[in-house]
Design an enzyme around this catalytic site. Structure first.
Site, PDB file in Angstrom:
ATOM      1  N   THR A  88      23.499  64.143  18.926  1.00 32.67           N
ATOM      2  CA  THR A  88      23.111  65.248  18.055  1.00 32.67           C
ATOM      3  C   THR A  88      22.594  66.373  18.942  1.00 32.67           C
ATOM      4  O   THR A  88      21.530  66.253  19.552  1.00 32.67           O
ATOM      5  CB  THR A  88      22.031  64.820  17.053  1.00 32.67           C
ATOM      6  OG1 THR A  88      22.531  63.740  16.264  1.00 32.67           O
ATOM      7  CG2 THR A  88      21.657  65.973  16.134  1.00 32.67           C
ATOM      8  N   LYS A 164      25.168  67.420  10.714  1.00 33.88           N
ATOM      9  CA  LYS A 164      24.282  66.301  11.073  1.00 33.88           C
ATOM     10  C   LYS A 164      22.825  66.739  11.078  1.00 33.88           C
ATOM     11  O   LYS A 164      21.941  66.029  10.566  1.00 33.88           O
ATOM     12  CB  LYS A 164      24.673  65.763  12.455  1.00 33.88           C
ATOM     13  CG  LYS A 164      23.699  64.742  13.041  1.00 33.88           C
ATOM     14  CD  LYS A 164      23.597  63.494  12.193  1.00 33.88           C
ATOM     15  CE  LYS A 164      22.466  62.567  12.681  1.00 33.88           C
ATOM     16  NZ  LYS A 164      22.699  62.028  14.018  1.00 33.88           N
ATOM     17  N   LYS A 232      12.925  66.483  17.505  1.00 36.19           N
ATOM     18  CA  LYS A 232      13.972  67.225  18.213  1.00 36.19           C
ATOM     19  C   LYS A 232      14.996  67.777  17.229  1.00 36.19           C
ATOM     20  O   LYS A 232      15.381  68.951  17.290  1.00 36.19           O
ATOM     21  CB  LYS A 232      14.682  66.318  19.220  1.00 36.19           C
ATOM     22  CG  LYS A 232      15.814  67.013  19.974  1.00 36.19           C
ATOM     23  CD  LYS A 232      16.942  66.072  20.374  1.00 36.19           C
ATOM     24  CE  LYS A 232      17.736  65.553  19.212  1.00 36.19           C
ATOM     25  NZ  LYS A 232      19.010  64.925  19.582  1.00 36.19           N
TER      26      LYS A 232
END
Length: 286
Positions: A88, A164, A232
């Protein structure tokens, strides 16, 4: 196919094992020195690009930049290899990678996934794939081993990462929503179990609600998807929102809450520990 992995964390190990069991010739490079039965160990990440397909599963933009981009591996890779980045990463970095691969004529496909390591081990990931149709067709046998379904997200790889990041943002919002609902219901004598039984069987029956309501009900936040990684991804969502000039107030709230949980020492716990932060239980779970 000859398939190389760059990165053998929990997800990478599960993916590598499934590919070996399906009969592929699998090799891997990892900074940790981890090994997987049936997977040949590579001495350098550059060796990975001698495969038909390279699956990159490094943790973030910085790791991919240091291992692949800065050493110039894309510029020296043989023709015909498909580079699949399953990490990701940020939308901005995805666009940079798209330009870099195009410059050197290398096929680049984005395929971040929905699913934790146990889902990966079962070969049941949801794969968000974006890239050229020809490359996606070549990857179909690989994706069939790894996932339950492939969700096409267009030809621009950045779209898969945007999707995502948006999914992960919504999961944290669901966790925070459940925590805030418990604040209201417990104050009036309704147990967590009773309330979650209600919502799971009426309004909110998705996997995210099922999994994370269980954590909140049991007050157990053992690592599944680490809070530090959740922060994150929320940072990536914040950056993506800022780039298009939109205010996202719910995102700002869960980003702040996740940061507070990590500041309290819970970065290695499951990201649902943000619920403990809201419920005032973070100290007892320290």
């Amino acid at each position: 196919m000859k398939i190389a992995l760059i990165g053998l964390g929990a997800m990478g190990r599960a993916i590598a094992t499934n590919l070996v069991h399906d009969g592929h010739d699998v090799c891997a490079w990892t900074r940790s020195g981890r090994t997987v039965e049936g997977v040949a160990a590579l001495q350098t990440p550059e060796e990975a690009f001698n495969a038909d397909v390279v699956l990159t599963l490094l943790s973030d933009d910085a790791a991919i930049r240091s291992v692949i981009v800065d050493p110039g591996l894309v510029s020296r890779a043989p023709s015909g290899v498909i580079h699949v980045v399953m990490s990701t990463i940020s939308v901005a970095f995805a666009r940079e990678l798209t330009e870099l691969h195009a410059l050197y004529g290398m096929a680049y496909v984005a395929s971040p996934v929905l699913g934790r390591p146990d889902v990966a081990a079962a070969g049941a990931l949801q794969i968000l794939a974006a890239g050229g149709a020809v490359h996606l067709d070549r990857l179909a046998p690989v994706f069939a081993v790894l996932g339950r379904r492939v969700w096409p997200m267009g030809e621009d790889p950045s779209g898969a990462y945007a999707a995502k990041i948006a999914c992960n943002m919504m999961i944290t919002m669901a966790i925070e929503a459940m925590a805030e609902a418990v604040v209201l219901t417990e104050a009036s004598g309704v147990s967590r179990e009773a309330f979650f039984d209600l919502i799971l069987n009426t309004l909110f029956g998705s996997r995210s609600y099922q999994v994370y309501s269980g954590n909140i009900a049991k007050r157990v936040y053992e690592p599944g998807f680490r809070a530090s990684l959740g922060l994150k991804d929320l940072r990536l969502a914040t950056e993506a929102g800022s780039a298009v000039g939109h205010e996202l107030p719910m995102l700002a709230a869960v980003f702040k809450r996740m940061g507070e949980a990590i500041a309290a020492g819970h970065g290695e716990k499951d990201w649902s520990v943000i619920a403990a932060q809201t419920l005032g239980e973070a100290k007892e779970n320290h």
